[in-house]
Scaffold this motif. Sequence first.
Motif, PDB file in Angstrom:
ATOM      1  N   GLU A 316       0.818  -1.213   0.000  1.00 63.87           N
ATOM      2  CA  GLU A 316       0.000   0.000   0.000  1.00 63.87           C
ATOM      3  C   GLU A 316       0.855   1.268   0.000  1.00 63.87           C
ATOM      4  O   GLU A 316       0.414   2.316  -0.496  1.00 63.87           O
ATOM      5  CB  GLU A 316      -0.923   0.002   1.222  1.00 63.87           C
ATOM      6  CG  GLU A 316      -1.987  -1.081   1.205  1.00 63.87           C
ATOM      7  CD  GLU A 316      -1.469  -2.427   1.704  1.00 63.87           C
ATOM      8  OE1 GLU A 316      -2.268  -3.385   1.719  1.00 63.87           O
ATOM      9  OE2 GLU A 316      -0.264  -2.531   2.064  1.00 63.87           O
ATOM     10  N   GLY A 320      -0.579   1.659  -3.644  1.00 68.59           N
ATOM     11  CA  GLY A 320      -1.996   1.835  -3.346  1.00 68.59           C
ATOM     12  C   GLY A 320      -2.627   0.516  -2.958  1.00 68.59           C
ATOM     13  O   GLY A 320      -1.951  -0.421  -2.543  1.00 68.59           O
ATOM     14  N   SER A 321      -3.939   0.408  -3.118  1.00 63.83           N
ATOM     15  CA  SER A 321      -4.660  -0.787  -2.681  1.00 63.83           C
ATOM     16  C   SER A 321      -4.466  -1.941  -3.663  1.00 63.83           C
ATOM     17  O   SER A 321      -4.095  -1.735  -4.829  1.00 63.83           O
ATOM     18  CB  SER A 321      -6.154  -0.476  -2.562  1.00 63.83           C
ATOM     19  OG  SER A 321      -6.701  -0.224  -3.851  1.00 63.83           O
ATOM     20  N   GLN A 324      -6.363  -1.498  -6.909  1.00 66.34           N
ATOM     21  CA  GLN A 324      -5.656  -0.601  -7.825  1.00 66.34           C
ATOM     22  C   GLN A 324      -4.513  -1.328  -8.522  1.00 66.34           C
ATOM     23  O   GLN A 324      -4.312  -1.189  -9.733  1.00 66.34           O
ATOM     24  CB  GLN A 324      -5.095   0.598  -7.051  1.00 66.34           C
ATOM     25  CG  GLN A 324      -6.123   1.605  -6.600  1.00 66.34           C
ATOM     26  CD  GLN A 324      -5.475   2.696  -5.746  1.00 66.34           C
ATOM     27  OE1 GLN A 324      -5.002   2.451  -4.638  1.00 66.34           O
ATOM     28  NE2 GLN A 324      -5.454   3.904  -6.264  1.00 66.34           N
ATOM     29  N   LYS A 327      -5.789  -3.744 -11.191  1.00 64.82           N
ATOM     30  CA  LYS A 327      -6.290  -3.028 -12.371  1.00 64.82           C
ATOM     31  C   LYS A 327      -5.139  -2.470 -13.204  1.00 64.82           C
ATOM     32  O   LYS A 327      -5.123  -2.610 -14.440  1.00 64.82           O
ATOM     33  CB  LYS A 327      -7.222  -1.900 -11.927  1.00 64.82           C
ATOM     34  CG  LYS A 327      -7.823  -1.116 -13.086  1.00 64.82           C
ATOM     35  CD  LYS A 327      -8.769  -0.037 -12.567  1.00 64.82           C
ATOM     36  CE  LYS A 327      -9.351   0.763 -13.734  1.00 64.82           C
ATOM     37  NZ  LYS A 327     -10.278   1.838 -13.261  1.00 64.82           N
ATOM     38  N   ILE A 328      -4.158  -1.854 -12.554  1.00 67.53           N
ATOM     39  CA  ILE A 328      -3.076  -1.190 -13.283  1.00 67.53           C
ATOM     40  C   ILE A 328      -2.074  -2.188 -13.858  1.00 67.53           C
ATOM     41  O   ILE A 328      -1.660  -2.068 -15.014  1.00 67.53           O
ATOM     42  CB  ILE A 328      -2.349  -0.184 -12.361  1.00 67.53           C
ATOM     43  CG1 ILE A 328      -3.289   0.972 -12.010  1.00 67.53           C
ATOM     44  CG2 ILE A 328      -1.073   0.343 -13.014  1.00 67.53           C
ATOM     45  CD1 ILE A 328      -2.771   1.880 -10.906  1.00 67.53           C
TER      46      ILE A 328
END
Length: 345
Positions: A316, A320-321, A324, A327-328
Amino acid sequence: MKIMAIKNKLLGRVATLLLFASLNAYSSSSLAVELLNSSYDIGRELFSNLNSEFKKQWNAQNPQDKLTIKQSHGGSSKQALAILHGLRADVVTYNQVTDVQVLHDHSNLIPANWQQRLPNNSSPYYSTMAFLVRKGNPKHIQTWEDLARNNVKLIFPNPKTSGNGRYTYLAAWGAFQQKNPHDPAKVRQLMLSFLQNVEVFDTGGRGATTSFIEREIGDVLISFESEVNNIRKQYGEDNYQIIVPPVNILAEFPVAWVDKNVQKNGTEAAAKAYLNYLYSPNAQQIIASFNYRVIDQNVMKEQQSRFPATKLFRLEEQFGSWPQVMKIHFNTGGTLDQLLIEGRK
């Protein structure tokens, strides 16, 4: 009339015996408790030991219940997918939060607050990544940057199917980012070189071990610190060396009981007891003996010599989470796919 009376009497006795046998069979089966633990690829030996100890404890406390524990192992994402497709696992013991979270997001098999039900965000132990190199460390590997050199060949699981592989990818990216905080282009180039050095993308950690050890492919096997220590012990401590890089990622190992499955299976009490057992001093000692870092600080002090110092960063903090990150980096068309396509040009 006498014959009829005798026949009726005999039939009555037979019916009574059949009823008794049926009730007895039902009673015996109702006392049998069977748990299925869906787990990550390289956890077989660890859970074999934990299961044996837990069964002793359960049977002592519940002498009327005969407990059986079965295991299902594979890449953690594939294991989660199997549950979504109908595998009636009672508990999951994975190596990535998203592979547990998907059981809520896609079918509500577990509640949204599953991480709050057990200590330490439902992670009884953790690990980090380590490098297994061949005798003498002929390529002089020490850091993540060394793995991006053009003369080094790597083996680690596919990040698309393995939590182990995702942690490896993110550990490398995070280390490159810490070394080059203001140069994202250089970080990306290092990652491109790193991925170009991969010889085999196996679906799980155990397959990667087979490629490196038995097929003798590659210069470096990247896996969890726990796994490379166990491999070295199994295949000859004089034949391999272990490198824990100075900057590394914190890899959590989350667990959960699968609510809808334990309700159907009638195993809720045993499933909860099983996962709570993982936090006990006895279980924490066993887990540490397999070279996992544990949350029991007394056990960590006792086992300190097993665990080289390394600066661990949390996912994190740099990415980030998990949603995220997925997805990225890991979804179709994400950064991993882009880099692999770019590397083939």
